[in-house]
Every structure is written in structure tokens, then in C-alpha cells.
Design a protein around this motif. Sequence first.
Motif, mmCIF file in Angstrom:
data_model
loop_
_atom_site.group_PDB
_atom_site.id
_atom_site.type_symbol
_atom_site.label_atom_id
_atom_site.label_comp_id
_atom_site.label_asym_id
_atom_site.label_seq_id
_atom_site.Cartn_x
_atom_site.Cartn_y
_atom_site.Cartn_z
ATOM 1 N N GLN A 118 45.540 53.936 69.190
ATOM 2 C CA GLN A 118 45.985 53.030 68.130
ATOM 3 C C GLN A 118 47.503 53.015 68.006
ATOM 4 O O GLN A 118 48.051 52.440 67.074
ATOM 5 C CB GLN A 118 45.395 53.467 66.783
ATOM 6 C CG GLN A 118 43.890 53.413 66.728
ATOM 7 C CD GLN A 118 43.369 54.101 65.483
ATOM 8 O OE1 GLN A 118 43.730 55.235 65.183
ATOM 9 N NE2 GLN A 118 42.514 53.408 64.758
ATOM 10 N N THR A 119 48.169 53.651 68.936
ATOM 11 C CA THR A 119 49.619 53.831 68.861
ATOM 12 C C THR A 119 50.301 53.075 69.995
ATOM 13 O O THR A 119 49.845 53.116 71.137
ATOM 14 C CB THR A 119 49.963 55.336 68.958
ATOM 15 O OG1 THR A 119 49.221 56.034 67.973
ATOM 16 C CG2 THR A 119 51.434 55.575 68.749
ATOM 17 N N LEU A 120 51.390 52.395 69.652
ATOM 18 C CA LEU A 120 52.179 51.678 70.644
ATOM 19 C C LEU A 120 53.580 52.267 70.676
ATOM 20 O O LEU A 120 54.240 52.364 69.643
ATOM 21 C CB LEU A 120 52.265 50.186 70.303
ATOM 22 C CG LEU A 120 53.180 49.350 71.199
ATOM 23 C CD1 LEU A 120 52.656 49.322 72.635
ATOM 24 C CD2 LEU A 120 53.302 47.929 70.647
ATOM 25 N N LEU A 121 54.015 52.660 71.852
ATOM 26 C CA LEU A 121 55.362 53.162 72.072
ATOM 27 C C LEU A 121 56.135 52.112 72.846
ATOM 28 O O LEU A 121 55.719 51.701 73.927
ATOM 29 C CB LEU A 121 55.315 54.472 72.867
ATOM 30 C CG LEU A 121 56.637 55.011 73.409
ATOM 31 C CD1 LEU A 121 57.572 55.391 72.262
ATOM 32 C CD2 LEU A 121 56.401 56.201 74.321
ATOM 33 N N VAL A 122 57.240 51.639 72.269
ATOM 34 C CA VAL A 122 58.146 50.726 72.965
ATOM 35 C C VAL A 122 59.415 51.521 73.216
ATOM 36 O O VAL A 122 60.051 51.998 72.282
ATOM 37 C CB VAL A 122 58.450 49.472 72.123
ATOM 38 C CG1 VAL A 122 59.398 48.546 72.883
ATOM 39 C CG2 VAL A 122 57.172 48.738 71.748
ATOM 40 N N THR A 123 59.770 51.698 74.480
ATOM 41 C CA THR A 123 60.923 52.534 74.817
ATOM 42 C C THR A 123 61.664 52.000 76.029
ATOM 43 O O THR A 123 61.102 51.266 76.840
ATOM 44 C CB THR A 123 60.483 53.991 75.073
ATOM 45 O OG1 THR A 123 61.646 54.801 75.296
ATOM 46 C CG2 THR A 123 59.551 54.103 76.261
ATOM 47 N N SER A 124 62.912 52.410 76.139
ATOM 48 C CA SER A 124 63.714 52.056 77.315
ATOM 49 C C SER A 124 64.044 53.312 78.123
ATOM 50 O O SER A 124 64.904 53.275 78.986
ATOM 51 C CB SER A 124 65.011 51.357 76.880
ATOM 52 O OG SER A 124 65.751 52.207 76.039
ATOM 53 N N LEU A 125 63.358 54.414 77.819
ATOM 54 C CA LEU A 125 63.621 55.673 78.510
ATOM 55 C C LEU A 125 62.384 56.148 79.265
ATOM 56 O O LEU A 125 61.303 56.286 78.686
ATOM 57 C CB LEU A 125 64.044 56.760 77.512
ATOM 58 C CG LEU A 125 65.291 56.478 76.692
ATOM 59 C CD1 LEU A 125 65.530 57.600 75.699
ATOM 60 C CD2 LEU A 125 66.497 56.282 77.587
ATOM 61 N N VAL A 126 62.556 56.437 80.541
ATOM 62 C CA VAL A 126 61.429 56.901 81.351
ATOM 63 C C VAL A 126 60.930 58.252 80.855
ATOM 64 O O VAL A 126 59.728 58.528 80.911
ATOM 65 C CB VAL A 126 61.785 56.925 82.859
ATOM 66 C CG1 VAL A 126 62.730 58.065 83.190
ATOM 67 C CG2 VAL A 126 60.537 57.013 83.707
ATOM 68 N N GLU A 143 63.340 46.940 79.276
ATOM 69 C CA GLU A 143 64.519 47.090 80.126
ATOM 70 C C GLU A 143 65.770 47.021 79.252
ATOM 71 O O GLU A 143 65.969 46.055 78.531
ATOM 72 C CB GLU A 143 64.547 45.998 81.190
ATOM 73 C CG GLU A 143 63.389 46.097 82.156
ATOM 74 C CD GLU A 143 63.411 45.028 83.226
ATOM 75 O OE1 GLU A 143 64.310 44.161 83.224
ATOM 76 O OE2 GLU A 143 62.520 45.059 84.077
ATOM 77 N N ASP A 144 66.562 48.060 79.314
ATOM 78 C CA ASP A 144 67.791 48.103 78.531
ATOM 79 C C ASP A 144 68.888 48.681 79.415
ATOM 80 O O ASP A 144 69.702 47.966 79.958
ATOM 81 C CB ASP A 144 67.586 48.939 77.270
ATOM 82 C CG ASP A 144 68.805 48.961 76.368
ATOM 83 O OD1 ASP A 144 69.598 48.001 76.399
ATOM 84 O OD2 ASP A 144 68.985 49.941 75.630
ATOM 85 N N LEU A 145 68.854 49.984 79.603
ATOM 86 C CA LEU A 145 69.841 50.637 80.456
ATOM 87 C C LEU A 145 69.533 50.436 81.923
ATOM 88 O O LEU A 145 70.433 50.313 82.749
ATOM 89 C CB LEU A 145 69.877 52.144 80.155
ATOM 90 C CG LEU A 145 70.229 52.530 78.717
ATOM 91 C CD1 LEU A 145 70.033 54.029 78.527
ATOM 92 C CD2 LEU A 145 71.652 52.129 78.407
ATOM 93 N N VAL A 146 68.246 50.396 82.243
ATOM 94 C CA VAL A 146 67.807 50.346 83.639
ATOM 95 C C VAL A 146 66.659 49.346 83.773
ATOM 96 O O VAL A 146 65.741 49.363 82.959
ATOM 97 C CB VAL A 146 67.318 51.751 84.081
ATOM 98 C CG1 VAL A 146 66.742 51.730 85.470
ATOM 99 C CG2 VAL A 146 68.429 52.777 83.981
ATOM 100 N N PRO A 147 66.705 48.478 84.788
ATOM 101 C CA PRO A 147 65.565 47.579 85.014
ATOM 102 C C PRO A 147 64.314 48.390 85.353
ATOM 103 O O PRO A 147 64.402 49.499 85.874
ATOM 104 C CB PRO A 147 65.995 46.740 86.218
ATOM 105 C CG PRO A 147 67.449 46.983 86.405
ATOM 106 C CD PRO A 147 67.779 48.284 85.754
ATOM 107 N N ALA A 148 63.167 47.822 85.061
ATOM 108 C CA ALA A 148 61.904 48.502 85.356
ATOM 109 C C ALA A 148 61.747 48.685 86.853
ATOM 110 O O ALA A 148 61.851 47.738 87.624
ATOM 111 C CB ALA A 148 60.737 47.710 84.792
ATOM 112 N N GLY A 149 61.514 49.916 87.245
ATOM 113 C CA GLY A 149 61.229 50.231 88.639
ATOM 114 C C GLY A 149 59.772 50.606 88.793
ATOM 115 O O GLY A 149 58.965 50.446 87.868
ATOM 116 N N GLU A 150 59.438 51.135 89.934
ATOM 117 C CA GLU A 150 58.055 51.539 90.223
ATOM 118 C C GLU A 150 57.537 52.526 89.178
ATOM 119 O O GLU A 150 56.418 52.388 88.675
ATOM 120 C CB GLU A 150 58.002 52.176 91.617
ATOM 121 C CG GLU A 150 56.631 52.628 92.045
ATOM 122 C CD GLU A 150 55.752 51.475 92.494
ATOM 123 O OE1 GLU A 150 54.528 51.632 92.399
ATOM 124 O OE2 GLU A 150 56.288 50.440 92.929
#
Length: 195
Positions: A118-126, A143-150
Motif C-alpha cells: 500500500q506504499t509508494l516510494l518516489v525517489t531519484s536515488l538508486v 530521473e533527476d540527477l541521473v537518467p534511469a539506467g538498467e
Amino acid sequence: YEALGNMYSMYDALPLAHSMDSASLNDKVEKDLYNYLKMKDQSANDGALEFLEYLRQKEIKIAVVTTHKTKNAIAYLEMGKLYNKVDYVIGNDTKLQPFPATDIFDFLMKKYQVTPEQTLLVTSLVSLLETGKEAHMNMIYMEDLVPAGEKERSLSYQTCKSLYEALNDVIFGRYEDYKMYESILGLDEDMSPEE
């Protein structure tokens, strides 16, 4: 980028770490960041206000989890006029174990009586994606500091470039058939492909 997520250890690999302890370096970075944002009169990211407003309308509790000190995170949220839109702010400076431990997420889920599903985490940190995966949470990588990679794609169920995209996914992403939106969008069967 990989080291971001724990304010106590994220500077350890820097050359400055040999001449200054992480806490002192973190204090200097926080002070400089705050002054820079204040000087630039920064506003919230595109879609942040709309995303938070949607969650509030749906009576979904919003917790901001930050790698900063809690008081600094509150100051940043106030600067962006977002502080009154969230229910709780928690930083890495609590008595809970910092990331990558799941203690902060576990605390919040217990506080709001929700399960990881029931929890959603939105983050820009791996590093937070990895912690969220360990806690079995739903995750969107922004995507903020780094584009999404594999790695980011494999850990999150969705990647986005803005909070508008995240909002779109939260509203419409769980529906597999676009046809249910045709009437909302003003589409009908008699329309040509050009229309």
C-alpha cells in the motif's frame, strides 16, 4: 551518485573526507545548499504541487523521507511552499538506522498502518530504490540527477522524468485498457485516425 542516501557516509569516498569528518562536511554542504536555493529563489519541481494535491484529495498520507537533516528538509519544503502539503518529514538524523537499513520505511508503515504493498516510494536515488525493494514497496524512479539506467528500471515498476509523469502513472497506470478513457478524452468510434 551510488553513495547518496546516507548523510553519514555519502562523503566518505571524497578526497575531503581525509581532512574533514563527514558530519562537518555535511553541515557545510547543507548550509551552502540552503543559501544557494534561497538566493536562486527556487520553486518546487514541475508537477510537485499537483502530485501532492492529488494525494491529499484522495486522503493518502504523504511522508517526505530525506537523506538531509529533518530541519533542513523542512526548510527546503517551506522554501518550495510544499511543507503544508505533507503529513510527516523524517530525515537521516533520527535515532532510526540510516539508509540502506529499512528502519525509516518500517517506522512510517507502522505509523500509518499500511503494508508495503500500500506504499509508494518516489525517489531519484538508486540507494533508496534498493532499500525500498528490500522493504517490498512499490517504487517510481524519477530521473533527476541521473537518467534511469538498467538498475533503476529493474528496481522500479515505473520511471519518469517529472512528477507530472508520476501523477499520470498513479492516476491511469493501474488501468490496462485505454478504451475506458475514450469518453473522457472526447474520442468516439466514428473519429478518423487524423482526428
